[in-house]
Design a protein around this motif. Structure first.
Motif, PDB file in Angstrom:
ATOM      1  N   SER A 304       0.808  -1.256  -0.050  1.00  0.00           N
ATOM      2  CA  SER A 304      -0.010   0.049  -0.054  1.00  0.00           C
ATOM      3  C   SER A 304       0.795   1.253  -0.153  1.00  0.00           C
ATOM      4  O   SER A 304       0.282   2.264   0.103  1.00  0.00           O
ATOM      5  CB  SER A 304      -0.768  -0.067   1.057  1.00  0.00           C
ATOM      6  N   LEU A 307      -0.168   4.143  -2.089  1.00  0.00           N
ATOM      7  CA  LEU A 307      -1.428   4.947  -1.859  1.00  0.00           C
ATOM      8  C   LEU A 307      -1.325   5.661  -0.684  1.00  0.00           C
ATOM      9  O   LEU A 307      -1.453   6.935  -0.866  1.00  0.00           O
ATOM     10  CB  LEU A 307      -2.447   3.939  -1.298  1.00  0.00           C
ATOM     11  N   VAL A 368      -3.295   8.027  -7.530  1.00  0.00           N
ATOM     12  CA  VAL A 368      -3.981   8.818  -6.868  1.00  0.00           C
ATOM     13  C   VAL A 368      -4.961   9.923  -7.563  1.00  0.00           C
ATOM     14  O   VAL A 368      -6.194  10.098  -7.434  1.00  0.00           O
ATOM     15  CB  VAL A 368      -3.548   9.295  -5.641  1.00  0.00           C
ATOM     16  N   PHE A 384      -8.732   5.059   1.148  1.00  0.00           N
ATOM     17  CA  PHE A 384      -7.581   5.230   2.039  1.00  0.00           C
ATOM     18  C   PHE A 384      -7.895   4.595   3.552  1.00  0.00           C
ATOM     19  O   PHE A 384      -7.009   3.850   3.852  1.00  0.00           O
ATOM     20  CB  PHE A 384      -7.091   6.608   2.086  1.00  0.00           C
ATOM     21  N   VAL A 394      -6.977  -4.654  -0.525  1.00  0.00           N
ATOM     22  CA  VAL A 394      -7.591  -3.745  -1.363  1.00  0.00           C
ATOM     23  C   VAL A 394      -8.659  -4.101  -2.729  1.00  0.00           C
ATOM     24  O   VAL A 394      -9.555  -3.064  -2.766  1.00  0.00           O
ATOM     25  CB  VAL A 394      -6.251  -3.313  -2.304  1.00  0.00           C
TER      26      VAL A 394
END
Length: 422
Positions: A304, A307, A368, A384, A394
């Motif tokens: 992640s 992100l 993003v 998020f 995810v």
């Protein structure tokens, strides 16, 4: 276009700290102040159990140490420097005096330690005892949820009275020694931020504070814990301080990072040696957004990374057109240089070249940005929260928040990145 000096350093460093599991606390050097011990460790046995003579003696000694620490805490919060130093032996007072000055400059409002067990004899130091303590503290805001730091204190008896000999520098991971434990500090306090540096760089504080205040207004929009941080704490580190504050040891390309210190707080550190003046604004927006958006315990899932860093890059860009993003050259080199097209494998290695690091942050930003353009900021923040705070897979988070399979969204984001890279 080429990246500004140090541009990519700041972002990778946050990941280093977080990926270690972001517990987020640390400690410092000889001479710390402590306050009342609590619970059974403070001096009473567990219910229904009598102490043996040695344990009972240890509890009594701990109680006397507690009384000293209570006096020291009251002196700290009351602005009584002499009273703060009075509990320590003369050799410990210079370090304590520095600690007192730094904490007062940071406007300490809460100082609540708790003993971890009973005093123990210090090996190789006859007549000395060690007491481990965890301290909860706040700066500026009295009603904050305290951060915490773990410290070891050493004592010697003067008659029946314990005297503080030293405070050991904490090596707790990932945070390491905090600036106010090991350095003289000059401090500026604003409405949303506190900025601190060494006295040698005091002249930079007014500009840094103004930049931090502006960055805080952006970062506040990304607070995911209900409300924005009560204050953002930013430390501007010179060469020596960069190597020591929060344990040092960052990759050579690191220009700044955010580190969790408990209580939902994340301190931000900037590397004065690798920052161009033109790069400070977006760096502050990036790191303060980490401080606003990350959970108290941080995150440890390497997949992640895109992100977490992509959101901070998005905030750092502050609404500028994609074509003006300064990392596009690095993105192009990464995309055309063998990237496998997987967002979950984007995190750079510790020894990655600057271009590779910059490209990785840029890809995260573009992914993003594409999600925001398609779904809006709020749904991306919900995504998020689901992935980083709630630690949902995810694919589950994408289905719940966007109503789309993650495999399709992933490929869509990657396609966008490749299109922008050209």
């Amino acid at each position: 276009m080429p990246a500004a000096p140090g541009r990519w350093q700041r972002r990778r460093s946050l990941w280093v700290v977080l990926a270690l599991v972001f517990v987020l606390v640390a400690c410092g050097v000889p001479g710390v102040l402590l306050v009342g011990l609590v619970g059974d460790a403070a001096g009473r046995p567990a219910a229904g159990r009598a102490d043996d003579p040695a344990t009972a003696a240890g509890r009594r000694l701990g109680q006397r140490m507690t009384a000293q620490l209570d006096r020291q805490a009251s002196a700290l919060l009351g602005g009584d420097r002499a009273g703060f130093l009075a509990v320590a032996e003369p050799a410990a007072r210079p370090a304590l005096a520095r600690r007192y000055a730094a904490l007062r400059a940071l406007r300490v409002t809460v100082w609540r330690p708790a003993a971890e067990g009973l005093p123990a004899a210090v090996a190789g130091r006859p007549g000395e005892w060690r007491l481990a303590v965890t301290v909860g503290y706040c700066f500026v805001v009295p009603g904050c949820t305290p951060g915490s730091v773990e410290i070891g204190t050493r004592w010697r008896l003067a008659g029946t009275e314990p005297r503080l000999v030293a405070v050991e520098e904490s090596r707790a991971k990932p945070a390491g020694a905090r600036p106010w434990e090991v350095s003289d500090l000059a401090v500026a306090v604003g409405k949303r931020t506190v900025v601190a540096t060494t006295p040698a760089q005091r002249a930079k504080l007014p500009a840094l504070l103004a930049q931090a205040e502006a960055a805080a207004a952006v970062a506040d929009r990304y607070a995911l814990a209900g409300t924005p941080p009560d204050r953002y704490l930013v430390f501007y580190a010179g060469r020596t301080e960069w190597q020591r504050w929060y344990g040092g040891g960052r990759p050579k390309w690191t220009a700044g990072y955010a580190v969790g210190v408990g209580g939902g707080h994340h301190d931000v550190v900037l590397n004065a040696q690798s920052l161009a003046p033109a790069g400070i604004d977006d760096l502050l927006r990036h790191e303060l957004t980490h401080a606003a958006s990350l959970p108290d315990r941080g995150y440890s899932d390497r997949s992640s990374w895109w992100l977490v860093e992509g959101l901070a890059e998005y905030a750092g860009a502050d609404g500028q057109p994609v074509g003006r993003y300064e990392g596009l050259a690095e993105v192009r080199r990464l995309v055309h240089g063998g990237w496998n097209g997987r967002l979950d494998a984007l995190a750079p290695a510790d020894d990655a070249a600057d271009d590779r690091v910059g490209g990785a942050y840029g890809v995260g930003y573009l992914a993003v940005r594409h999600l925001v353009d398609r779904y809006g900021e709020q749904r991306v923040l919900d995504f998020f929260r689901a992935v980083v705070h709630e630690r949902r897979p995810v694919d589950v988070a994408a289905a719940d928040v966007f109503g789309e399979p993650w495999s399709a969204l992933h490929d869509d984001c990657v396609g966008y990145v490749r299109a922008v890279a050209g």
